[in-house]
Design an enzyme around this catalytic site. Structure first.
Site, mmCIF file in Angstrom:
data_model
loop_
_atom_site.group_PDB
_atom_site.id
_atom_site.type_symbol
_atom_site.label_atom_id
_atom_site.label_comp_id
_atom_site.label_asym_id
_atom_site.label_seq_id
_atom_site.Cartn_x
_atom_site.Cartn_y
_atom_site.Cartn_z
ATOM 1 N N SER A 101 23.617 0.439 9.703
ATOM 2 C CA SER A 101 24.892 0.459 10.650
ATOM 3 C C SER A 101 25.582 1.486 10.319
ATOM 4 O O SER A 101 25.364 2.142 9.047
ATOM 5 C CB SER A 101 26.002 -1.035 10.385
ATOM 6 O OG SER A 101 25.064 -2.317 11.181
ATOM 7 N N GLU A 106 29.776 -9.713 8.640
ATOM 8 C CA GLU A 106 28.995 -8.751 7.128
ATOM 9 C C GLU A 106 30.101 -7.677 6.946
ATOM 10 O O GLU A 106 29.438 -7.262 6.224
ATOM 11 C CB GLU A 106 27.548 -9.280 7.550
ATOM 12 C CG GLU A 106 27.025 -8.252 8.760
ATOM 13 C CD GLU A 106 25.323 -8.193 8.528
ATOM 14 O OE1 GLU A 106 25.439 -7.459 8.118
ATOM 15 O OE2 GLU A 106 25.022 -8.525 9.878
ATOM 16 N N ARG A 113 32.644 0.100 13.845
ATOM 17 C CA ARG A 113 31.058 0.211 13.806
ATOM 18 C C ARG A 113 31.417 1.985 14.685
ATOM 19 O O ARG A 113 30.960 1.137 16.110
ATOM 20 C CB ARG A 113 30.841 -0.773 14.305
ATOM 21 C CG ARG A 113 28.615 -0.656 13.675
ATOM 22 C CD ARG A 113 28.277 -2.063 13.890
ATOM 23 N NE ARG A 113 26.538 -2.311 13.746
ATOM 24 C CZ ARG A 113 26.228 -1.773 14.593
ATOM 25 N NH1 ARG A 113 25.967 -0.910 15.536
ATOM 26 N NH2 ARG A 113 24.334 -1.243 14.016
ATOM 27 N N SER A 148 18.024 -3.402 6.167
ATOM 28 C CA SER A 148 16.270 -4.054 6.572
ATOM 29 C C SER A 148 17.289 -2.397 8.422
ATOM 30 O O SER A 148 15.368 -2.284 8.624
ATOM 31 C CB SER A 148 16.270 -4.796 7.867
ATOM 32 O OG SER A 148 16.372 -6.184 5.810
#
Ligand code: ADP
Length: 379
Positions: free
Chosen positions: A206, A135, A218, A203
């Site tokens: 990141s 993703e 990340r 939700s």
């Protein structure tokens, strides 16, 4: 045209924790030979998707986001943006089956946690295999692609006269409210993007440092995201949709809920440059039964929005400073129909960095993962 491209229809799907995003590519130059070849089922699917803007009870097409004249794998066409609650994946599969998709599509390019969670259901219900993509890879590919196709994609919220916000007078409470209402949306040229911090507020949240198209990591994340805002808002106000939560927040006043610096100091905490109307303690007034008895649903929604937004802003700023990145790009559906959070983030980024950081936003908000998936369709 790319001869190795998979057969139509082309979809990209992002099955997230709250919303499923579906991007559909409608080819424009269908030549005679292809038209003859185009099956009835394919035609019906194209007509059904492009002539409606609501599907079943909860599916919606974001017509205002439609992108004309884009090129994917050598084909020109239109991108359509569709979303539905992930809780309705079952209904989506039934619909897909009733439209004959099961006979036509054997692989769907999908990302998001749901691509794993619902893999079996797709096979059982519609005989579709999910070709899964990471993703975050998909997110970045989608951001870069959409920005390259749409000159108006990237924008920012400018304070009046573009004065650096830390130089505005702070002696006119409610200073922040007044300042934010005057912010205007302006296009931003994002053609030389690197490096930037990408903050995806879905939700959960990141945060990614992006140094190049295939070079990112990340750095951080927080579980206090869009899902938290909506969950807490439902609990505190009894609202039942994101749109309702946002409209409550828009007319509320968080200063009846939060404890401000001036509630504690009687004014500014001047020594450390903290203005009196800064929130010192989110929800800090709600320890008092009297205050609780007087508070409105609107105020509670506003305080929840401000709390979640400022916390994300604060984490984003720390990451940007640490990573020595000046541009912070916010995306994700938490920012949908939510100019208040965008303006708060813009203000916070600029104020707390003394003008060094710039908050940027993207028109296609939560659809980048699904677009990234669509781009990577491999035969
Ligand atoms: P995810 O992939 O985790 O589902 P999204 O980027 O789609 O993430 O963002 C989900 C968040 O967007 C929700 O938590 C909520 O705050 C907000 N949101 C915006 N529109 C809606 C909607 N119609 N229904 C539910 N949540 C919505």
């Amino acid at each position: 045209p790319d001869n190795n491209a998979p057969p139509m229809p082309w979809f990209g799907m992002d099955i997230g924790g709250t919303l499923t995003k579906l991007v559909y590519f409608e080819p424009r130059e269908t030549n005679r030979r292809e038209l003859d070849k185009e099956t009835e089922v394919l035609k019906n699917i194209r007509r059904y998707l492009t002539r409606n803007s609501a599907y079943g009870k909860t599916g919606r097409r974001d017509v205002h986001l439609q992108m004309e004249n884009v090129t994917i794998r050598g084909r020109r066409g239109t991108l359509h943006f569709i979303r539905f609650p992930t809780s309705e994946v079952g209904a989506f599969l039934q619909l897909a089956r009733s439209k004959g998709m099961a006979d036509l599509v054997n692989t769907i390019y999908a990302t998001g946690g749901g691509a794993y969670k619902f893999e079996e259901d797709f096979i059982k219900e519609v005989n579709m295999r999910l070709s899964k993509m990471d993703e975050l890879d998909a997110l970045i590919a989608g951001v870069l692609y959409v920005d390259s196709m749409n000159p108006r994609e990237c924008y920012y919220w400018a304070p009046p006269d573009e004065q650096p916000v830390h130089q505005l007078p702070s002696d006119t409470p409610p200073y922040l409210e007044a300042a934010l209402s005057q912010y205007v949306r302006k296009p931003y040229d994002f053609s030389c993007p690197y490096p930037f911090l990408l903050v995806n507020i879905g939700s959960g949240v990141s945060l990614l440092v992006v140094n190049g198209p295939d070079n990112y990591y990340r750095v951080s994340g927080t579980s206090l995201g869009g899902g938290t805002f909506l969950g807490l808002c439902c609990l505190l106000t009894g609202c039942s949709s994101f749109e309702e939560a946002i409209s409550l927040a828009a007319s509320g006043d968080n200063t009846t809920v939060d404890k401000l610096v001036r509630d504690i100091y009687g004014g500014d905490y001047a020594r450390f440059g903290l203005p009196g109307d800064l929130v010192a303690s989110s929800f800090g007034q709600m320890c008092s039964a009297d205050r609780r008895a007087k508070v409105s649903r609107e105020d509670l929604a506003r305080a929840t929005l401000v709390t979640i937004t400022n916390n994300i802003g604060s984490i984003a700023r720390l990451c940007a400073c640490n990573e020595r990145v000046e541009r912070v790009v916010f995306c994700g559906n938490f920012l949908r129909v939510n100019p208040l959070s965008m303006k708060l983030l813009s203000y916070a980024m600029s104020y707390w960095s003394r003008g060094a950081l710039k908050a940027l936003f993207l028109e296609h908000e939560g659809y980048f993962g699904a677009v990234g998936c669509l781009l990577h369709l491999d035969a």
